[in-house]
Design a protein around this motif. Structure first.
Motif, mmCIF file in Angstrom:
data_model
loop_
_atom_site.group_PDB
_atom_site.id
_atom_site.type_symbol
_atom_site.label_atom_id
_atom_site.label_comp_id
_atom_site.label_asym_id
_atom_site.label_seq_id
_atom_site.Cartn_x
_atom_site.Cartn_y
_atom_site.Cartn_z
ATOM 1 N N TYR A 13 0.871 -1.284 0.017
ATOM 2 C CA TYR A 13 -0.151 0.019 0.133
ATOM 3 C C TYR A 13 0.979 1.403 -0.115
ATOM 4 C CZ TYR A 13 -3.555 3.688 1.445
ATOM 5 O OH TYR A 13 -3.760 4.774 1.614
ATOM 6 N N ASP A 14 1.958 1.450 0.896
ATOM 7 C CA ASP A 14 2.768 2.633 0.818
ATOM 8 C C ASP A 14 3.385 2.611 -0.440
ATOM 9 O OD1 ASP A 14 2.203 2.889 3.431
ATOM 10 O OD2 ASP A 14 3.955 1.875 4.150
ATOM 11 N N LEU A 16 2.376 1.921 -3.495
ATOM 12 C CA LEU A 16 1.478 2.326 -4.508
ATOM 13 C C LEU A 16 0.788 3.568 -4.193
ATOM 14 C CD1 LEU A 16 -0.945 -1.129 -4.418
ATOM 15 C CD2 LEU A 16 0.770 -0.338 -6.056
ATOM 16 N N ARG A 17 1.137 4.144 -3.236
ATOM 17 C CA ARG A 17 0.732 5.666 -2.891
ATOM 18 C C ARG A 17 1.402 6.621 -3.774
ATOM 19 N NH1 ARG A 17 0.692 6.635 3.350
ATOM 20 N NH2 ARG A 17 0.219 8.716 2.212
ATOM 21 N N ASP A 39 -3.640 -0.005 -10.145
ATOM 22 C CA ASP A 39 -2.870 0.308 -8.736
ATOM 23 C C ASP A 39 -3.712 0.971 -7.649
ATOM 24 O OD1 ASP A 39 -0.855 -1.146 -9.765
ATOM 25 O OD2 ASP A 39 0.451 0.925 -9.810
ATOM 26 N N ALA A 40 -4.663 2.001 -8.056
ATOM 27 C CA ALA A 40 -5.382 2.649 -7.366
ATOM 28 C C ALA A 40 -6.673 1.662 -6.746
ATOM 29 C CB ALA A 40 -6.107 3.885 -7.874
ATOM 30 N N SER A 43 -5.050 -0.577 -4.210
ATOM 31 C CA SER A 43 -4.696 0.365 -2.756
ATOM 32 C C SER A 43 -5.771 0.472 -2.164
ATOM 33 C CB SER A 43 -3.849 1.448 -3.139
ATOM 34 O OG SER A 43 -4.280 2.355 -3.913
ATOM 35 N N ILE A 46 -6.773 -2.727 -0.380
ATOM 36 C CA ILE A 46 -5.901 -2.989 0.700
ATOM 37 C C ILE A 46 -6.180 -2.096 1.809
ATOM 38 C CG2 ILE A 46 -3.512 -2.600 1.606
ATOM 39 C CD1 ILE A 46 -2.620 -3.547 -1.242
ATOM 40 N N SER A 47 -6.692 -0.766 1.798
ATOM 41 C CA SER A 47 -6.668 0.210 2.930
ATOM 42 C C SER A 47 -8.219 -0.509 3.591
ATOM 43 C CB SER A 47 -7.053 1.568 2.179
ATOM 44 O OG SER A 47 -7.546 2.395 3.181
ATOM 45 N N THR A 72 0.987 -2.971 -13.456
ATOM 46 C CA THR A 72 0.999 -2.180 -12.333
ATOM 47 C C THR A 72 2.421 -1.516 -12.519
ATOM 48 O OG1 THR A 72 1.277 -2.375 -9.867
ATOM 49 C CG2 THR A 72 2.043 -4.123 -11.228
#
Length: 91
Positions: A13-14, A16-17, A39-40, A43, A46-47, A72
């Motif tokens: 997640y980090d 992909l941010r 990717d969004a 993420s 995941i969040s 990705t």
């Protein structure tokens, strides 16, 4: 979810941010935008899973299909492992 799985998802997640930089060549823009969307989607899943613990199988498979079509900006093997974890814990 096991602690190692949470750490794995959190690290991805980090990563992909921070999206990949926009391409200089306009002909590459469509592919870049598709990867950004894929990717969004990941993420976001995941969040949600890390904060509320839920995602449906349909949501995960839809996002995974987007990744498989678009790619990705992250490491593909890490993304594949993340989808395996998300599918294992999907409702």
């Amino acid at each position: 979810m096991r602690p190692d799985e949470s750490l794995q998802l959190g690290a991805l997640y980090d990563a992909l941010r921070t999206p990949a930089p926009m391409p200089a060549d306009p002909r590459q823009m469509t592919g870049w935008m598709a990867r950004l969307e894929a990717d969004a989607a990941l993420s976001g899943l995941i969040s949600r899973v890390l904060h509320s613990g839920t995602a449906t199988t349909v949501e995960v498979t839809d996002a995974q299909a987007l990744f498989e079509r678009s790619g990705t900006a992250a490491d593909s093997a890490r993304v594949t492992r993340a989808y395996d974890v998300l599918l294992h814990h999907a409702e």
